[in-house]
Scaffold this motif. Structure first.
Motif, short mmCIF file in Angstrom:
data_model
loop_
_atom_site.label_atom_id
_atom_site.label_comp_id
_atom_site.label_asym_id
_atom_site.label_seq_id
_atom_site.Cartn_x
_atom_site.Cartn_y
_atom_site.Cartn_z
N SER A 182 26.65 29.94 26.50
CA SER A 182 26.69 30.91 27.58
C SER A 182 26.87 32.31 27.01
O SER A 182 27.46 32.48 25.95
N ASN A 183 26.39 33.28 27.76
CA ASN A 183 26.58 34.68 27.39
C ASN A 183 27.68 35.34 28.22
O ASN A 183 27.91 36.54 28.09
N CYS A 184 28.32 34.58 29.08
CA CYS A 184 29.34 35.17 29.94
C CYS A 184 30.63 35.45 29.15
O CYS A 184 30.87 34.88 28.10
N ILE A 185 31.43 36.32 29.70
CA ILE A 185 32.75 36.60 29.15
C ILE A 185 33.70 35.54 29.70
O ILE A 185 33.82 35.39 30.92
N LYS A 186 34.37 34.83 28.80
CA LYS A 186 35.28 33.76 29.20
C LYS A 186 36.73 34.20 28.98
O LYS A 186 37.11 34.57 27.88
N ILE A 187 37.48 34.13 30.07
CA ILE A 187 38.89 34.50 30.03
C ILE A 187 39.70 33.30 30.46
O ILE A 187 39.42 32.70 31.50
N VAL A 188 40.69 32.95 29.65
CA VAL A 188 41.50 31.78 29.96
C VAL A 188 42.94 32.20 30.24
O VAL A 188 43.50 33.05 29.55
N LEU A 189 43.50 31.62 31.29
CA LEU A 189 44.91 31.79 31.59
C LEU A 189 45.65 30.73 30.80
O LEU A 189 45.30 29.55 30.86
N PHE A 190 46.66 31.14 30.05
CA PHE A 190 47.26 30.29 29.03
C PHE A 190 48.77 30.46 29.09
O PHE A 190 49.26 31.59 29.18
N GLY A 191 49.49 29.36 29.03
CA GLY A 191 50.95 29.47 29.02
C GLY A 191 51.61 28.29 29.68
O GLY A 191 50.95 27.37 30.17
N PRO A 192 52.93 28.32 29.70
CA PRO A 192 53.70 27.21 30.27
C PRO A 192 53.42 27.01 31.75
O PRO A 192 52.90 27.90 32.43
N GLU A 193 53.82 25.85 32.22
CA GLU A 193 53.66 25.55 33.64
C GLU A 193 54.51 26.49 34.48
O GLU A 193 55.52 27.02 34.02
N CYS A 194 54.04 26.71 35.68
CA CYS A 194 54.76 27.51 36.67
C CYS A 194 54.98 28.95 36.21
O CYS A 194 56.06 29.51 36.35
N THR A 195 53.93 29.54 35.62
CA THR A 195 54.01 30.93 35.21
C THR A 195 52.93 31.79 35.85
O THR A 195 52.62 32.87 35.36
N GLY A 196 52.33 31.30 36.93
CA GLY A 196 51.40 32.11 37.70
C GLY A 196 49.96 32.09 37.24
O GLY A 196 49.16 32.94 37.66
N LYS A 197 49.58 31.12 36.43
CA LYS A 197 48.20 31.07 35.93
C LYS A 197 47.19 30.89 37.06
O LYS A 197 46.19 31.60 37.12
N THR A 198 47.44 29.94 37.93
CA THR A 198 46.50 29.67 39.01
C THR A 198 46.39 30.86 39.96
O THR A 198 45.29 31.27 40.32
N THR A 199 47.52 31.41 40.32
CA THR A 199 47.52 32.57 41.22
C THR A 199 46.70 33.71 40.65
O THR A 199 45.83 34.27 41.32
N LEU A 200 46.96 34.05 39.39
CA LEU A 200 46.27 35.17 38.77
C LEU A 200 44.79 34.87 38.56
O LEU A 200 43.93 35.72 38.80
N SER A 201 44.47 33.67 38.14
CA SER A 201 43.05 33.36 37.91
C SER A 201 42.25 33.42 39.21
O SER A 201 41.12 33.90 39.24
N LYS A 202 42.85 32.98 40.31
CA LYS A 202 42.18 33.08 41.61
C LYS A 202 42.02 34.54 42.04
O LYS A 202 40.98 34.93 42.57
N GLN A 203 43.06 35.35 41.82
CA GLN A 203 42.99 36.78 42.17
C GLN A 203 41.86 37.46 41.39
O GLN A 203 41.09 38.23 41.96
N LEU A 204 41.81 37.19 40.10
CA LEU A 204 40.80 37.82 39.25
C LEU A 204 39.40 37.36 39.63
O LEU A 204 38.46 38.16 39.68
N SER A 205 39.27 36.10 39.90
CA SER A 205 37.97 35.55 40.30
C SER A 205 37.49 36.22 41.59
O SER A 205 36.32 36.60 41.70
N ALA A 206 38.37 36.35 42.55
CA ALA A 206 38.01 36.99 43.81
C ALA A 206 37.68 38.47 43.60
O ALA A 206 36.69 38.98 44.14
N HIS A 207 38.48 39.15 42.80
CA HIS A 207 38.28 40.58 42.55
C HIS A 207 36.91 40.85 41.92
O HIS A 207 36.22 41.80 42.29
N TYR A 208 36.54 40.03 40.97
CA TYR A 208 35.28 40.21 40.25
C TYR A 208 34.13 39.40 40.85
O TYR A 208 33.03 39.43 40.30
#
Length: 186
Positions: free
Chosen positions: A10-36
């Motif tokens: 793929s030529n897309c830019i891939k950004i991964v949310l990374f870190g321990p559980e319950c640190t807001g990864k899902t929330t932020l990834s959904k926000q960013l996905s919606a924003h972009y």
């Protein structure tokens, strides 16, 4: 099996949310996905383990690592076919590797260990532990959040992967991420 764990080209830019559980990864990834208006890849491990828990009340075991990894890459590879610009991943195989090392006395399935380091992402957003812990069926060890964060950070440092630490409330985290993503896009 190895092909099921590899990223599709793929030529897309891939950004991964990374870190321990319950640190807001899902929330932020959904926000960013919606924003972009971009593709978002959910965390397959949560789906897989919740289903297992609901059906059997059993927790994750070492033998679950490969099926989880295959499911995660299937989701990512499906999403990458739908985009040519940005892809936000709510985890990746490297995160699964860190969990495997932590929960199974340093053991990681050989193929997961190999492929998790071969798959490439443009930026890791390492989520910090400064948001409240929320218990659920799958989350455990709230008292070990700082130790887990340090394991995730150490992994990124050891392999010299591009990352930024994301801290603060939802708005601050979002603004920080946007700043660094903007640099990738430009």
């Amino acid at each position: 099996m190895e092909e099921k764990l590899r990223q599709q080209p793929s030529n897309c830019i891939k950004i991964v949310l990374f870190g321990p559980e319950c640190t807001g990864k899902t929330t932020l990834s959904k926000q960013l996905s919606a924003h972009y208006n971009a593709q978002w890849v959910s965390e397959y491990m949560r789906e897989y383990l919740q289903k297992k828990w609901d059906q059997t009340k059993e927790v994750c075991v070492y033998d679950d690592m490969i099926p989880i990894a295959e499911g995660q890459m299937r989701l990512e590879n499906e999403a990458v076919k739908k985009t040519n610009k940005l892809l936000f991943c709510d985890t990746n195989l490297l995160e699964l590797k860190v969990y495997s090392e932590t929960y199974y006395d340093g053991n990681v399935p050989e193929i997961l260990n190999k492929i998790s380091l071969e798959n490439v992402y443009d930026l890791y957003l390492l989520t910090y532990i400064d948001i409240p812990w929320v218990a659920d069926d799958l989350r455990d060890k709230p008292e070990e959040r700082e130790a887990m964060f340090l394991k995730f950070k150490e992994c990124l440092d050891i392999y010299e992967l591009p990352y930024i630490v994301i801290k603060g409330d939802k708005t601050t985290r979002f603004k920080t991420a946007i700043t660094y993503i903007r640099q990738l896009i430009e």
